[in-house]
Design an enzyme around this catalytic site. Structure first.
Site, PDB file in Angstrom:
ATOM      1  N   GLU A 181      -0.675   2.855 -12.893  1.00  0.00           N
ATOM      2  CA  GLU A 181      -1.829   2.194 -12.270  1.00  0.00           C
ATOM      3  C   GLU A 181      -2.720   3.311 -11.722  1.00  0.00           C
ATOM      4  OE1 GLU A 181      -1.453   0.188  -8.377  1.00  0.00           O
ATOM      5  OE2 GLU A 181      -2.571  -1.456  -9.272  1.00  0.00           O
ATOM      6  N   LYS A 226      -1.104  -5.588  10.424  1.00  0.00           N
ATOM      7  CA  LYS A 226      -1.402  -4.157  10.416  1.00  0.00           C
ATOM      8  C   LYS A 226      -2.298  -3.868   9.218  1.00  0.00           C
ATOM      9  CE  LYS A 226      -0.294  -0.418   8.442  1.00  0.00           C
ATOM     10  NZ  LYS A 226      -1.491   0.402   8.547  1.00  0.00           N
ATOM     11  N   CYS A 269      -6.373  -4.645  -7.559  1.00  0.00           N
ATOM     12  CA  CYS A 269      -5.049  -4.837  -8.169  1.00  0.00           C
ATOM     13  C   CYS A 269      -5.154  -5.561  -9.515  1.00  0.00           C
ATOM     14  CB  CYS A 269      -4.107  -5.548  -7.218  1.00  0.00           C
ATOM     15  SG  CYS A 269      -4.757  -7.085  -6.583  1.00  0.00           S
ATOM     16  N   GLU A 292       2.545  -8.357  -2.975  1.00  0.00           N
ATOM     17  CA  GLU A 292       1.582  -8.258  -4.072  1.00  0.00           C
ATOM     18  C   GLU A 292       1.347  -6.788  -4.313  1.00  0.00           C
ATOM     19  OE1 GLU A 292      -2.025 -10.692  -4.147  1.00  0.00           O
ATOM     20  OE2 GLU A 292      -2.798  -9.224  -5.574  1.00  0.00           O
TER      21      GLU A 292
HETATM   22  P1  NDP Z   1       0.120   1.969   0.235  1.00  0.00           P
HETATM   23  O1  NDP Z   1       1.052   1.044  -0.440  1.00  0.00           O
HETATM   24  O2  NDP Z   1       0.644   3.212   0.840  1.00  0.00           O
HETATM   25  O3  NDP Z   1      -0.685   1.205   1.424  1.00  0.00           O
HETATM   26  C1  NDP Z   1      -0.845  -0.179   1.530  1.00  0.00           C
HETATM   27  C2  NDP Z   1      -0.572  -0.621   2.971  1.00  0.00           C
HETATM   28  O4  NDP Z   1       0.769  -0.305   3.330  1.00  0.00           O
HETATM   29  C3  NDP Z   1      -1.435   0.084   4.017  1.00  0.00           C
HETATM   30  O5  NDP Z   1      -1.678  -0.790   5.098  1.00  0.00           O
HETATM   31  C4  NDP Z   1      -0.531   1.214   4.467  1.00  0.00           C
HETATM   32  O6  NDP Z   1      -0.870   1.712   5.751  1.00  0.00           O
HETATM   33  C5  NDP Z   1       0.812   0.517   4.486  1.00  0.00           C
HETATM   34  N1  NDP Z   1       1.976   1.402   4.391  1.00  0.00           N
HETATM   35  C6  NDP Z   1       2.028   2.695   3.990  1.00  0.00           C
HETATM   36  N2  NDP Z   1       3.292   3.149   4.065  1.00  0.00           N
HETATM   37  C7  NDP Z   1       4.051   2.141   4.509  1.00  0.00           C
HETATM   38  C8  NDP Z   1       5.446   1.975   4.774  1.00  0.00           C
HETATM   39  N3  NDP Z   1       6.312   2.968   4.606  1.00  0.00           N
HETATM   40  N4  NDP Z   1       5.898   0.786   5.193  1.00  0.00           N
HETATM   41  C9  NDP Z   1       5.051  -0.253   5.359  1.00  0.00           C
HETATM   42  N5  NDP Z   1       3.719  -0.157   5.147  1.00  0.00           N
HETATM   43  C10 NDP Z   1       3.217   1.013   4.717  1.00  0.00           C
HETATM   44  O7  NDP Z   1      -1.017   2.316  -0.765  1.00  0.00           O
HETATM   45  P2  NDP Z   1      -1.948   3.617  -0.762  1.00  0.00           P
HETATM   46  O8  NDP Z   1      -3.000   3.362   0.210  1.00  0.00           O
HETATM   47  O9  NDP Z   1      -1.192   4.878  -0.568  1.00  0.00           O
HETATM   48  O10 NDP Z   1      -2.460   3.612  -2.255  1.00  0.00           O
HETATM   49  C11 NDP Z   1      -1.619   4.173  -3.249  1.00  0.00           C
HETATM   50  C12 NDP Z   1      -1.656   3.352  -4.504  1.00  0.00           C
HETATM   51  O11 NDP Z   1      -1.198   2.038  -4.226  1.00  0.00           O
HETATM   52  C13 NDP Z   1      -3.030   3.153  -5.079  1.00  0.00           C
HETATM   53  O12 NDP Z   1      -3.400   4.239  -5.864  1.00  0.00           O
HETATM   54  C14 NDP Z   1      -2.827   1.897  -5.875  1.00  0.00           C
HETATM   55  O13 NDP Z   1      -2.257   2.234  -7.110  1.00  0.00           O
HETATM   56  C15 NDP Z   1      -1.825   1.104  -5.079  1.00  0.00           C
HETATM   57  N6  NDP Z   1      -2.446   0.052  -4.236  1.00  0.00           N
HETATM   58  C16 NDP Z   1      -2.391  -1.222  -4.670  1.00  0.00           C
HETATM   59  C17 NDP Z   1      -2.993  -2.213  -3.946  1.00  0.00           C
HETATM   60  C18 NDP Z   1      -2.971  -3.634  -4.392  1.00  0.00           C
HETATM   61  O14 NDP Z   1      -3.845  -4.409  -3.992  1.00  0.00           O
HETATM   62  N7  NDP Z   1      -1.990  -4.055  -5.173  1.00  0.00           N
HETATM   63  C19 NDP Z   1      -3.751  -1.933  -2.725  1.00  0.00           C
HETATM   64  C20 NDP Z   1      -3.713  -0.547  -2.324  1.00  0.00           C
HETATM   65  C21 NDP Z   1      -3.082   0.394  -3.080  1.00  0.00           C
HETATM   66  P3  NDP Z   1      -1.829   3.004   5.920  1.00  0.00           P
HETATM   67  O15 NDP Z   1      -2.801   2.969   4.808  1.00  0.00           O
HETATM   68  O16 NDP Z   1      -2.450   2.777   7.249  1.00  0.00           O
HETATM   69  O17 NDP Z   1      -0.948   4.201   5.895  1.00  0.00           O
END
Ligand code: NDP
Length: 499
Positions: A394, A186, A296, A262
């Site tokens: 972050e 996903k 990240c 991660e």
């Molecule tokens: P999320 O953790 O919400 O999203 C990451 C992935 O998880 C996306 O595919 C998202 O789907 C999915 N997701 C969202 N909610 C759920 C859930 N309840 N259960 C399982 N999967 C879920 O990150 P955000 O996009 O909201 O970003 C917020 C913050 O997260 C950023 O500001 C940053 O600080 C951090 N982040 C860190 C990353 C890293 O590489 N370590 C990458 C991205 C974000 P969908 O987007 O389709 O809703």
């Protein structure tokens, strides 16, 4: 498709994508329309899958796993499929990079480098399929022989984020496939296109149907259902620490699926007074601005020797001011747009907090307004104290906080003053100091006089609240296996019950 110069603009009308289960494309009943963050124009329409679609994808992955025509194939045959995938990725590099740019906003040149990295991941994983092995024990006595077998864990759920949609997919997927597992992916809803393009590429490379399935849709519906799913054996999640925690809870309350996580980072870079200051300043400016800081392992905390701090911060600020921000299709561009409206607002809010809490803004700190696009200037705050919000959270944007130290011990303490432990770096000409700092700073990835370097041979992952497990390298394949311990008796049994 070859992306020629003439088509380096957003498409006239958005491209529709279906979702992929058991080797077959399906149409979405409802669609999500994605606008390019750099062009403010609709570029893709992605299916909003339902939990029934997810169930069908998991069932297909389970059937494929049990069928065994991937799982039990010789490593050499799996290696061939992964190598062919690498070849096809090379042929379709421009096309993949083009859609990545449209949905994510990153520069085209960077997107192409990320496809190169993806190719290297497939090549590394191809080699790993043939090297994956268990161990034997010839020490259990004259007639007892012990073996530890590695078996693929089963059906893997893979949830990826929007910051490196294709690269993060490829830092996990080939290693999962190398282990013999089957997958349901996903992607983040806003950046699903390249994960969907991968379906045809893998099919063309000869991956059996049902081994790679993609369901698209929102995290709160599809992602959450994956974390709760009783028939997913392992979930690999990359994203926020908040959602990582909710995955742990969902696993605990469903089938105790194994988790690879991660998560976030607040990564320090320690710059000692004896380092090559110009090189270090370039690394700092790159580390915080690369991928607009939506990374990240982004360098978000500068910890600099007080004796050179004024000079060094000035050098960093001058370099940051020269970074070329703008249209991702312009070959001169170094950083593009912020990927989502939500993230854009988050970053600007943090910049406001930094100013309000008393940090000194040395450069950036503003939006770059160009028509309807979302750009933020690389930003440097000095005189940041550890209690400030920008020092702790972050930010996931091109915002750097600078701290000063007098002794190396103080630098190490500042570096470890975070709940995270994803990545860190030290800059010094003194080899003993470099080793001392390397051993004491809590981080899953550490760089000495370099930053964000390395390849898919080496494992990646975090300490502390930055995650669990490791991706890439042989360790990344082993992560998706479980051990089975086997004992074989070669002599007659000595009876417990007297006859
Ligand atoms: P999320 O953790 O919400 O999203 C990451 C992935 O998880 C996306 O595919 C998202 O789907 C999915 N997701 C969202 N909610 C759920 C859930 N309840 N259960 C399982 N999967 C879920 O990150 P955000 O996009 O909201 O970003 C917020 C913050 O997260 C950023 O500001 C940053 O600080 C951090 N982040 C860190 C990353 C890293 O590489 N370590 C990458 C991205 C974000 P969908 O987007 O389709 O809703």
């Amino acid at each position: 498709m070859t992306v020629t110069k003439e088509c380096l603009s957003a498409p006239v009308k958005p491209r529709d994508f279906g979702f992929f289960i058991d080797g077959v494309w399906h149409h979405g009943r409802e669609m999500y329309e994605r606008s390019s963050p750099s062009h403010n124009q609709s570029v893709t329409r992605i299916a909003c899958c339902t939990t029934q679609d997810l169930n069908a994808a998991v069932a297909a992955a389970r059937t494929a796993f049990d069928r065994g025509n991937w799982t039990q194939q010789p490593g050499a045959e799996r290696a061939e499929v992964l190598s062919r995938t690498a070849t096809l990725l090379r042929e379709r590099k421009d096309e993949i990079a083009y859609w990545e740019v449209l949905e994510n906003g990153k520069p085209l040149s960077q997107a192409k480098c990320e496809v190169d990295h993806a190719i290297a991941c497939f090549e590394t994983a191809a080699g790993a399929t043939r090297l994956l092995h268990g161990s034997t024990f010839n020490t259990l006595g004259p007639s007892l022989f012990g073996m530890v077998l590695r078996e693929p864990i089963g059906v893997v759920g893979l949830i990826t984020p929007w910051n490196f949609p294709f690269m993060i997919l490829c830092e996990r997927l080939p290693f999962i496939l190398a282990s013999g597992c089957t997958v349901v992916v996903k992607p983040a809803e806003v950046t699903s296109a390249t994960t969907l393009l991968m379906a045809d590429i893998l099919a063309d490379a000869g991956l059996p149907k049902g081994v790679y399935n993609v369901v698209t849709g929102s995290g709160s519906v599809i992602g959450q259902s994956m974390a709760e799913h009783p028939d997913i054996d392992m979930l690999s999640f990359t994203g926020s620490t908040k959602v990582g925690r909710s995955c742990i809870k969902a696993s605990a309350e469903s089938n105790l699926k194994k988790l690879g996580l991660e998560l976030g980072g607040k990564n320090p870079i320690i710059v000692c007074g004896d380092s090559n200051l110009d090189d270090a300043a370039d690394a700092v400016a790159f580390g915080v601005s690369f991928n607009t800081g939506q990374c990240c392992v982004s360098t978000s905390r500068l910890i600099v020797d007080q004796s050179v701090a004024d000079d060094f911060e000035q050098r960093v600020s001058e370099k940051m001011a020269k970074i070329r921000v703008g249209n991702p299709f312009d070959p001169e561009t170094q950083i593009g747009a912020i990927t989502t409206d939500a993230q854009y607002k988050v970053i600007l809010d943090y910049i406001d907090k930094g100013k309000a809490e008393g940090a000194v803004l040395l450069c950036g700190g503003h939006q770059i307004v160009r028509e309807r696009e979302r750009y933020i200037a690389p930003t440097l705050f000095t005189h940041v104290t550890p209690d400030m919000t920008i020092a702790r959270d972050e930010i996931f944007g091109p915002v750097l906080s600078s701290f000063r130290f007098k002794t190396v011990e103080e630098a190490i303490q500042l570096a470890n003053d975070t709940v995270y432990g994803l990545a860190a770096s030290v800059w010094t000409q003194d080899i003993s100091k470099a080793f001392r700092v390397t051993r004491r700073v809590k981080a899953g990835r550490f760089w000495v006089n370099t930053i964000m370097s390395g390849g898919p041979e080496t494992p990646i992952g975090g300490f502390r609240q930055s995650g669990w497990g490791r991706e890439a390298g042989l360790a990344g394949v082993e992560e998706y296996t479980q051990l089975k311990t086997v004992h074989i008796e070669t002599d007659k049994r000595s009876h417990w019950i007297a006859s």
